[in-house]
Write an enzyme that holds these catalytic residues in place. Structure first.
Site, PDB file in Angstrom:
ATOM      1  N   SER A   9       1.129  -1.107   0.077  1.00 19.99           N
ATOM      2  CA  SER A   9       0.157  -0.086  -0.009  1.00 19.99           C
ATOM      3  C   SER A   9       0.631   1.296   0.070  1.00 19.99           C
ATOM      4  O   SER A   9       1.762   1.635   0.884  1.00 19.99           O
ATOM      5  CB  SER A   9      -0.956   0.029   1.149  1.00 19.99           C
ATOM      6  OG  SER A   9      -1.528   1.288   1.324  1.00 19.99           O
ATOM      7  N   HIS A  34      -1.246  -0.992  -4.573  1.00 22.44           N
ATOM      8  CA  HIS A  34      -2.276  -0.704  -3.786  1.00 22.44           C
ATOM      9  C   HIS A  34      -2.406   0.859  -3.412  1.00 22.44           C
ATOM     10  O   HIS A  34      -1.717   1.249  -2.783  1.00 22.44           O
ATOM     11  CB  HIS A  34      -2.372  -1.701  -2.578  1.00 22.44           C
ATOM     12  CG  HIS A  34      -4.077  -1.407  -1.919  1.00 22.44           C
ATOM     13  ND1 HIS A  34      -5.020  -1.957  -2.012  1.00 22.44           N
ATOM     14  CD2 HIS A  34      -4.344  -0.459  -0.912  1.00 22.44           C
ATOM     15  CE1 HIS A  34      -6.131  -1.703  -1.170  1.00 22.44           C
ATOM     16  NE2 HIS A  34      -5.377  -0.669  -0.507  1.00 22.44           N
ATOM     17  N   ASP A  36      -4.771   3.865  -1.804  1.00 19.39           N
ATOM     18  CA  ASP A  36      -5.813   4.206  -0.921  1.00 19.39           C
ATOM     19  C   ASP A  36      -6.096   5.793  -1.330  1.00 19.39           C
ATOM     20  O   ASP A  36      -5.451   6.499  -0.966  1.00 19.39           O
ATOM     21  CB  ASP A  36      -5.440   4.123   0.296  1.00 19.39           C
ATOM     22  CG  ASP A  36      -5.306   2.854   0.693  1.00 19.39           C
ATOM     23  OD1 ASP A  36      -6.163   1.968   0.652  1.00 19.39           O
ATOM     24  OD2 ASP A  36      -4.004   2.255   1.311  1.00 19.39           O
ATOM     25  N   MET A  38      -8.824   8.539  -0.229  1.00 19.40           N
ATOM     26  CA  MET A  38      -9.520   8.856   1.000  1.00 19.40           C
ATOM     27  C   MET A  38     -10.115  10.315   0.695  1.00 19.40           C
ATOM     28  O   MET A  38      -9.633  11.309   0.296  1.00 19.40           O
ATOM     29  CB  MET A  38      -9.122   8.833   2.283  1.00 19.40           C
ATOM     30  CG  MET A  38      -8.325   7.511   2.525  1.00 19.40           C
ATOM     31  SD  MET A  38      -7.433   7.627   4.031  1.00 19.40           S
ATOM     32  CE  MET A  38      -6.508   6.027   4.068  1.00 19.40           C
ATOM     33  N   HIS A  67      -8.134   1.563  -4.175  1.00 13.98           N
ATOM     34  CA  HIS A  67      -9.123   1.288  -3.281  1.00 13.98           C
ATOM     35  C   HIS A  67     -10.079   2.790  -2.922  1.00 13.98           C
ATOM     36  O   HIS A  67      -9.239   3.580  -2.028  1.00 13.98           O
ATOM     37  CB  HIS A  67      -8.588   0.874  -1.934  1.00 13.98           C
ATOM     38  CG  HIS A  67      -9.152   0.576  -0.917  1.00 13.98           C
ATOM     39  ND1 HIS A  67      -8.673   0.222   0.586  1.00 13.98           N
ATOM     40  CD2 HIS A  67     -10.565   0.616  -0.472  1.00 13.98           C
ATOM     41  CE1 HIS A  67      -9.880   0.277   1.359  1.00 13.98           C
ATOM     42  NE2 HIS A  67     -11.064   0.215   0.903  1.00 13.98           N
ATOM     43  N   MET A  69     -12.055   5.299  -0.826  1.00 16.35           N
ATOM     44  CA  MET A  69     -12.709   5.185   0.256  1.00 16.35           C
ATOM     45  C   MET A  69     -13.435   6.661   0.380  1.00 16.35           C
ATOM     46  O   MET A  69     -12.980   7.818   0.914  1.00 16.35           O
ATOM     47  CB  MET A  69     -11.824   5.042   1.561  1.00 16.35           C
ATOM     48  CG  MET A  69     -11.434   3.659   2.040  1.00 16.35           C
ATOM     49  SD  MET A  69      -9.797   3.594   2.873  1.00 16.35           S
ATOM     50  CE  MET A  69      -8.654   3.776   1.518  1.00 16.35           C
ATOM     51  N   MET A 138     -11.828  -5.595   4.991  1.00 18.53           N
ATOM     52  CA  MET A 138     -11.168  -4.498   5.880  1.00 18.53           C
ATOM     53  C   MET A 138     -10.945  -5.561   7.127  1.00 18.53           C
ATOM     54  O   MET A 138     -11.866  -5.612   7.822  1.00 18.53           O
ATOM     55  CB  MET A 138     -11.611  -3.186   5.855  1.00 18.53           C
ATOM     56  CG  MET A 138     -11.960  -2.741   4.727  1.00 18.53           C
ATOM     57  SD  MET A 138     -10.644  -1.983   3.831  1.00 18.53           S
ATOM     58  CE  MET A 138      -9.439  -1.219   5.173  1.00 18.53           C
ATOM     59  N   ASP A 176      -7.010  -6.421   3.680  1.00 18.84           N
ATOM     60  CA  ASP A 176      -6.601  -4.985   3.725  1.00 18.84           C
ATOM     61  C   ASP A 176      -6.668  -4.413   5.082  1.00 18.84           C
ATOM     62  O   ASP A 176      -7.559  -4.341   5.804  1.00 18.84           O
ATOM     63  CB  ASP A 176      -7.067  -3.967   2.869  1.00 18.84           C
ATOM     64  CG  ASP A 176      -6.553  -2.544   2.709  1.00 18.84           C
ATOM     65  OD1 ASP A 176      -5.283  -2.383   3.300  1.00 18.84           O
ATOM     66  OD2 ASP A 176      -7.257  -1.668   2.218  1.00 18.84           O
TER      67      ASP A 176
HETATM   68  C1  DX5 Z   1      -6.541   1.711   5.348  1.00 16.38           C
HETATM   69  C2  DX5 Z   1      -6.163   1.292   3.965  1.00 16.38           C
HETATM   70  C3  DX5 Z   1      -4.963   0.338   3.764  1.00 16.38           C
HETATM   71  C4  DX5 Z   1      -3.890   0.754   4.491  1.00 16.38           C
HETATM   72  C5  DX5 Z   1      -3.278  -0.486   5.066  1.00 16.38           C
HETATM   73  O1  DX5 Z   1      -7.803   2.475   5.269  1.00 16.38           O
HETATM   74  O2  DX5 Z   1      -7.301   1.058   3.117  1.00 16.38           O
HETATM   75  O3  DX5 Z   1      -4.679   0.129   2.659  1.00 16.38           O
HETATM   76  O4  DX5 Z   1      -2.888   1.388   3.724  1.00 16.38           O
HETATM   77  O5  DX5 Z   1      -2.052  -0.254   5.893  1.00 16.38           O
HETATM   78  P1  DX5 Z   1      -1.495  -1.211   7.080  1.00 16.38           P
HETATM   79  O6  DX5 Z   1      -0.759  -2.352   6.240  1.00 16.38           O
HETATM   80  O7  DX5 Z   1      -0.107  -0.353   7.409  1.00 16.38           O
HETATM   81  O8  DX5 Z   1      -2.581  -1.527   7.922  1.00 16.38           O
HETATM   82 ZN    ZN Z   2      -6.608   0.010   1.186  1.00 15.47          ZN
END
Ligand code: DX5
Ligand code: ZN
Length: 219
Positions: A9, A34, A36, A38, A67, A69, A138, A176
């Protein structure tokens, strides 16, 4: 033999050395990037947006797994396709018309993923599982990297795997949040196909060796 995929990620990368960290993933045994995204509304944090993904895409030589969010993700499906996303995952909790959203993602040539928050029951996917390319379970509450793994995840993975088999779906399972060398093998045993790892990879002294080790542990 099972080929479990490892998806570092980028949220945990050093943003001041982003190109260096992307090249590290390119050279490693990792399978996917990956990413993220947000919005500060669906989750209590804002990560990065389109210009950063565009920059990542210019250097990334592997599958880009995005991903989202964010609320109302339908607004940006086309944009993420143009930005180079190969897999686009939306949250079950953020989609009023999930079936329509999944069709719209596929119409743009991407694989369609659905992420479930830790409190969301697997059974809710019963009527849509055959339309989903990937379910992202998750294993932390979304919004931040570096949180600890929720143990109930194993049971959810087993339940989802049973649903996929019962419905004869070809859906793959991604995990994840909080993935480390302590839970990776057990997650794969429960039915996981893709493991996302942020902090565990990027905070390691040797990220390339850490990815290689995760890969070996999960085959
Ligand atoms: C959390 C993200 C994850 C995050 C995982 O909201 O969706 O992808 O980056 O990070 P670690 O592996 O540090 O939990
Ligand atoms: Zn993620």
């Amino acid at each position: 033999m099972k080929n479990t995929l490892i998806a570092p990620s980028v949220l945990a990368a050093d943003f001041a050395n982003l190109q260096r960290d992307i090249e590290m993933i390119n050279q490693s045994e990792a399978d996917w990037f990956h990413i993220d995204i947000m919005d500060g509304v669906f989750v209590p944090n804002i990560s990065f947006g389109m210009p950063v993904l565009e920059a990542i895409h210019r250097h990334a030589k592997k599958t880009i797994d995005v991903h989202l969010m964010i609320i109302d993700p339908d607004r940006y499906i086309k944009t993420f396709a143009q930005l180079g996303a190969n897999i686009l995952t939306v949250h079950y909790e953020a989609c009023t018309h999930l079936h329509r959203t999944l069709q719209a993602i596929k119409a743009e040539g991407m694989k369609a993923g659905v992420a479930l928050n830790p409190h969301t029951n697997i059974d809710l996917l019963e009527d849509v599982i055959n339309d989903i390319d990937m379910v992202c379970i998750m294993s932390v509450n979304p919004g931040f990297g570096g949180q600890s793994f929720i143990e109930n995840t194993y049971a959810k993975v087993e339940k989802l795997k049973a649903l996929i088999n019962r419905k004869q779906a070809s859906t793959i399972i991604e995990i994840d949040g909080g993935v480390t060398d302590k839970n990776a093998a057990q997650l794969v045993q429960a039915g996981a196909d893709v493991l996302v790892a942020g902090s565990f990879v990027f905070k390691a002294a040797d990220p390339i060796a850490t990815i290689s080790n995760l890969k070996q542990l999960t085959q």
